[in-house]
Scaffold this motif. Structure first.
Motif, PDB file in Angstrom:
ATOM      1  N   ASN A 128      23.344  74.627 -26.283  1.00 26.21           N
ATOM      2  CA  ASN A 128      22.261  74.256 -25.370  1.00 26.21           C
ATOM      3  C   ASN A 128      22.718  73.679 -24.035  1.00 26.21           C
ATOM      4  O   ASN A 128      21.905  73.146 -23.295  1.00 26.21           O
ATOM      5  N   SER A 129      24.004  73.803 -23.720  1.00 29.61           N
ATOM      6  CA  SER A 129      24.501  73.209 -22.472  1.00 29.61           C
ATOM      7  C   SER A 129      23.818  73.805 -21.238  1.00 29.61           C
ATOM      8  O   SER A 129      23.588  73.109 -20.244  1.00 29.61           O
ATOM      9  N   ALA A 130      23.473  75.085 -21.278  1.00 27.58           N
ATOM     10  CA  ALA A 130      22.821  75.724 -20.125  1.00 27.58           C
ATOM     11  C   ALA A 130      21.424  75.174 -19.875  1.00 27.58           C
ATOM     12  O   ALA A 130      20.895  75.279 -18.764  1.00 27.58           O
ATOM     13  N   TYR A 131      20.836  74.573 -20.885  1.00 27.73           N
ATOM     14  CA  TYR A 131      19.446  74.124 -20.795  1.00 27.73           C
ATOM     15  C   TYR A 131      19.350  72.599 -20.682  1.00 27.73           C
ATOM     16  O   TYR A 131      18.251  72.032 -20.757  1.00 27.73           O
ATOM     17  N   GLU A 132      20.494  71.946 -20.519  1.00 28.31           N
ATOM     18  CA  GLU A 132      20.548  70.490 -20.496  1.00 28.31           C
ATOM     19  C   GLU A 132      19.529  69.855 -19.550  1.00 28.31           C
ATOM     20  O   GLU A 132      18.923  68.831 -19.899  1.00 28.31           O
ATOM     21  N   PRO A 133      19.276  70.419 -18.354  1.00 33.98           N
ATOM     22  CA  PRO A 133      18.297  69.773 -17.457  1.00 33.98           C
ATOM     23  C   PRO A 133      16.892  69.671 -18.045  1.00 33.98           C
ATOM     24  O   PRO A 133      16.086  68.847 -17.589  1.00 33.98           O
TER      25      PRO A 133
END
Length: 422
Positions: free
Chosen positions: A154-159
């Motif tokens: 989920n790093s790409a969706y962290e925001p």
């Protein structure tokens, strides 16, 4: 060249060969386009309980299609949903009184989080923090990713993700430290709920902890007026040896999530069970206190009919005898790896068995995982390691001989992969 337009889940298409088509399913097996019979040793991602295409469940689906398709559930109800809700309340831990339907494990947990926050909001209490356990996986919606372990998934969706408070995994010897940490968080007064996978973390590596820890966490939550959400999406329906894992701790959660085995794995359906107190916090002449959640296919009648038939299978067939037989085969076969330097952390929870391959680089992205998966497929087995974590979670129709064949393959494949890595 494969010209399929399909984008598969958890698949790096640049590294994977074209997907084999499955042409039929039967009992514990998948049958591919070349006629190969693959033993489904992981229950097709943990959903198939009694076996593929159980006759009673298939017949219920056929019968339901003669009467129903989809019905708007915000305006009407129907017999399959009513019968299923009554049946779920009957088998669930005592004290759960209401059933909210959705369509997947992720959404059942998303519903639970919203229920917990809505409960305190409607009571005028400022509680908006969720506590989770490190290494947890609760789904792939924004809310459930927020509550799950952070990392490559989920790093790409962290925001987009909201913050949660985390407990360490209660490794042996650290149980009290985890309980003390939860007690300290609850004393802040802002904790709405503890969201937890009872007894075993699934996608987090099949990590098992003691039922006494779960009981202790529930006692702390109750003492501080914090809700306990049990994510039984994977652990329910006999996987840990009891119908629901919470039973082994002798607790009733405030909210319980179930999916996967709810229809025996035949159709997608999920349910979130809640106490009367949580339901009543949303019950008001003030429309603003409505529980604002739905999906287009909430309580699909055909899926509900499949789930009602699944309940009947549990009532009329010796399912727990089959579970005990699987547990015993696991115990016997796991014993062969005790003291084996190729493996660490040999463990079992009911019908779930797991062990870690001792590779130089572990974790979910361990290169050993895809290599082992391909070698298992060549041997007629669907076993999908979580990186270097090998696990078996078979349907309950599996025979001791079939399960032993899976262990023989683990023995052989581990040697091939580990010899290459040395």
């Amino acid at each position: 060249m494969n010209h399929s337009a399909v984008w598969h889940p958890f698949t790096q298409h640049a590294l994977e060969p074209p997907m084999k088509r499955i042409t039929a399913t039967e009992g514990a097996y998948l049958i591919d386009e070349d006629g190969n019979r693959l033993l489904d040793a992981i229950s097709s991602w943990w959903v198939i309980t009694h076996g593929h295409r159980h006759p009673r469940i298939m017949e219920a689906i056929r019968t339901a299609t003669e009467t129903y398709d989809q019905i708007i559930f915000a305006e009407f109800t129907h017999e399959p949903a009513e019968r299923l809700a009554a049946g779920l309340i009957d088998i669930a831990p005592p004290g759960l009184r209401h059933v909210f339907y959705s369509d997947s494990g992720s959404t059942s947990v998303e519903v639970a989080i919203k229920m917990a926050l809505g409960y305190f909001h409607n009571r005028g209490e400022v509680r908006n923090r969720i506590v989770v356990m490190e290494g947890s996986y609760h789904g792939d919606t924004i809310g459930t990713m927020s509550a799950g372990e952070r990392g490559v998934f989920n790093s790409a969706y962290e925001p987009l993700l909201f913050g949660v408070d985390r407990l360490l995994f209660p490794e042996p010897g650290r149980e009290q430290e985890v309980l003390d940490r939860f007690e300290a968080l609850c004393r802040t007064g802002g904790i709405a709920a503890l969201l937890i996978e009872p007894l075993i973390l699934g996608a987090g590596g099949m990590k098992i902890y003691a039922a006494s820890v779960l009981a202790g966490l529930q006692q702390i939550a109750a003492r501080h007026g914090c809700l306990l959400i049990a994510d039984e999406v994977m652990t329910g329906w006999g996987r840990t040896g009891t119908m629901f894992a919470c039973e082994q701790a002798g607790i009733t959660p405030d909210i319980l999530c179930t999916s996967k085995g709810l229809t025996g794995g035949a159709l997608p359906l999920a349910a979130t069970l809640a106490t009367a107190e949580i339901f009543e916090a949303h019950l008001s002449s003030d429309r603003r206190k409505t529980f604002f959640h739905s999906s287009s296919y909430t309580a699909n009648p055909i899926a509900c009919a499949a789930a009602v038939a699944n309940l009947e299978v549990w009532r009329s067939e010796p399912v727990f005898e089959r579970i005990r037989a699987i547990e015993e085969t696991h115990r016997q076969q796991l014993a062969r790896f005790e003291g084996d330097m190729r493996f660490t952390r040999i463990r079992q929870a009911g019908t779930i068995a797991a062990l870690d391959a001792a590779v130089p680089a572990g974790g979910y992205l361990a290169e050993a995982g895809p290599r082992m998966r391909r070698l298992f497929r060549e041997r007629g087995l669907l076993i999908r390691p979580l990186g270097n974590v090998l696990y078996l979670m078979p349907p309950y129709c599996v025979t001791g001989q079939e399960l032993t064949r899976a262990y023989d393959a683990i023995d052989e494949v581990a040697s091939l992969v580990l010899d290459r890595d040395r």
